[in-house]
Design a protein around this motif. Structure first.
Motif, mmCIF file in Angstrom:
data_model
loop_
_atom_site.group_PDB
_atom_site.id
_atom_site.type_symbol
_atom_site.label_atom_id
_atom_site.label_comp_id
_atom_site.label_asym_id
_atom_site.label_seq_id
_atom_site.Cartn_x
_atom_site.Cartn_y
_atom_site.Cartn_z
ATOM 1 N N ARG A 118 53.718 -20.344 44.814
ATOM 2 C CA ARG A 118 52.650 -18.782 45.883
ATOM 3 C C ARG A 118 51.887 -20.306 46.530
ATOM 4 O O ARG A 118 51.892 -21.776 46.717
ATOM 5 N N SER A 161 49.903 -21.565 50.952
ATOM 6 C CA SER A 161 48.931 -21.162 51.706
ATOM 7 C C SER A 161 49.840 -21.519 52.886
ATOM 8 O O SER A 161 50.420 -23.309 53.102
ATOM 9 N N GLU A 199 50.003 -17.110 61.712
ATOM 10 C CA GLU A 199 50.179 -15.516 61.502
ATOM 11 C C GLU A 199 50.211 -14.706 62.420
ATOM 12 O O GLU A 199 50.822 -13.072 62.275
ATOM 13 N N THR A 248 52.946 -15.524 49.420
ATOM 14 C CA THR A 248 50.831 -15.961 49.893
ATOM 15 C C THR A 248 50.472 -14.130 48.787
ATOM 16 O O THR A 248 51.236 -13.494 48.362
ATOM 17 N N LYS A 249 49.350 -15.001 48.463
ATOM 18 C CA LYS A 249 48.124 -13.869 48.201
ATOM 19 C C LYS A 249 47.093 -13.528 49.091
ATOM 20 O O LYS A 249 46.579 -14.952 48.915
#
Length: 341
Positions: free
Chosen positions: A130, A132, A138, A149-150
């Motif tokens: 995972r 960031s 974006e 990602t979460k």
């Protein structure tokens, strides 16, 4: 750049820092303005600045960001897959290795955003985990490779490790083995967790009870594979097959069998995972499960190109890429083997 430095009364290094927009440069606002003014007066432009006017349809560069590339063959193979697919579509790959350094990542993203030839970004990691994403990605077309990602805001291209672990164990089950040991990798890693799930699923589907005595956690290195294989083969009822979480630990298991005088595959089948180049040259050659790194890189480039031309209406998804079993000399049917310890 020399002319700009002379006109602004600063060093060439300062000119480079200002015109490349590098973050972290300890230059005063006055110095920056003086450099920019000098550049404008003599008409000096960086190649990246000249590309500002490039039209969208001329964007033929894919930025490939990866945390590490030199300590494992897998990210290199993924990069090969992305490069080959992109080149087949008339595009090139520009690679940035960041070592997960936040400042370097930020500077890299800033440079990518200024380069109007960039179609989008492939953000990749050396092992599945995972992440960031750094700020600035974006609103750029971005595909994640070997990471996620979460919440899942971006499309992620991942190896189907559960299916891989299941296929590897099923290969041994199909050969008649029912007492199958598993030397896994570090248990906190996504790859190890999912490969264990696949192993358990294969046993359950075949009606074989899970025996925790046959499960060991390793560290992906040959020595731990060797140590665990020595321990497993000393059990009162040793396994007839050992599945290893990667090829390196399987090589260690092969060495343990050799020292114990156990003939592979007649007395013991050993299977690896990853299909590294060296798996072809062990004695015997190593049966293994392909980690589809090349296909993953190719699919990431394909997905990014598609995303940049027509953003999907639905939510981003996970694209799982499956490997396949490679049958070599280290595994054989149990009915044709014998066990005598």
């Amino acid at each position: 750049m020399t002319d700009v430095a002379r006109l602004a009364g600063v060093s060439q290094s300062s000119v480079s820092l200002v015109l490349n927009g590098m973050t972290g440069a300890r230059l005063s606002l006055e110095t920056k303005e003086r450099v920019l003014d000098a550049a404008r007066r003599i008409g000096y432009e960086l190649p990246a600045i000249r590309r500002e006017a490039a039209r969208t349809e001329e964007r033929r560069m894919i930025a490939y960001m990866v945390d590490e590339i030199s300590t494992s063959p897998h990210p290199v193979v993924s990069l090969d897959g992305a490069r080959d697919f992109a080149f087949g579509r008339g595009m090139l790959i520009s690679t940035y290795v960041t070592r997960s350094n936040p400042e370097l990542e930020a500077a890299t993203v800033e440079a990518i955003r200024r380069d109007r030839s960039v179609l989008g970004v492939i953000y990749s990691t050396i092992f599945t985990r995972r992440v960031s994403l750094p700020a600035g990605l974006e609103d750029l077309p971005t595909v994640l490779l070997n990471c996620y990602t979460k919440p899942r805001w971006h499309l992620s291209v991942l190896p189907n490790e559960v299916q891989g672990g299941q296929q590897a164990a099923e290969h041994l089950i199909a050969l008649g083995h029912r007492r199958i040991a598993f030397i896994n990798g570090e248990p906190w890693m996504d790859a190890a967790i999912d490969r264990m799930r696949g192993y358990e699923r294969a046993l359950a589907s075949a009606g074989i009870e899970l025996d925790t005595e046959l499960i060991r956690n390793g560290d992906w290195l040959p020595l731990r594979g060797y140590q665990h294989a020595m321990d497993l083969m000393s059990l009162r009822c040793p396994p007839s097959a050992i599945l290893c979480g990667n090829d390196l630990m399987a090589i260690g298991a092969l060495e343990a069998a050799r020292e114990l005088g156990i003939e592979v595959p007649r007395q013991l089948s050993i299977m690896g995972y990853d299909d590294q180049e060296l798996a072809r040259y062990t004695h015997p050659s190593l049966s293994t499960l392909v980690l589809p790194s090349y296909e993953m890189g190719s699919r990431a480039a394909e997905s990014l190109i598609a995303l940049s031309s027509s953003p999907p209406a639905d939510k981003p998804r996970v694209l799982l890429v499956e490997g396949e079993v490679v049958k070599r000399g280290s595994t054989m049917e149990k009915s044709k083997s014998f066990v005598s310890f």
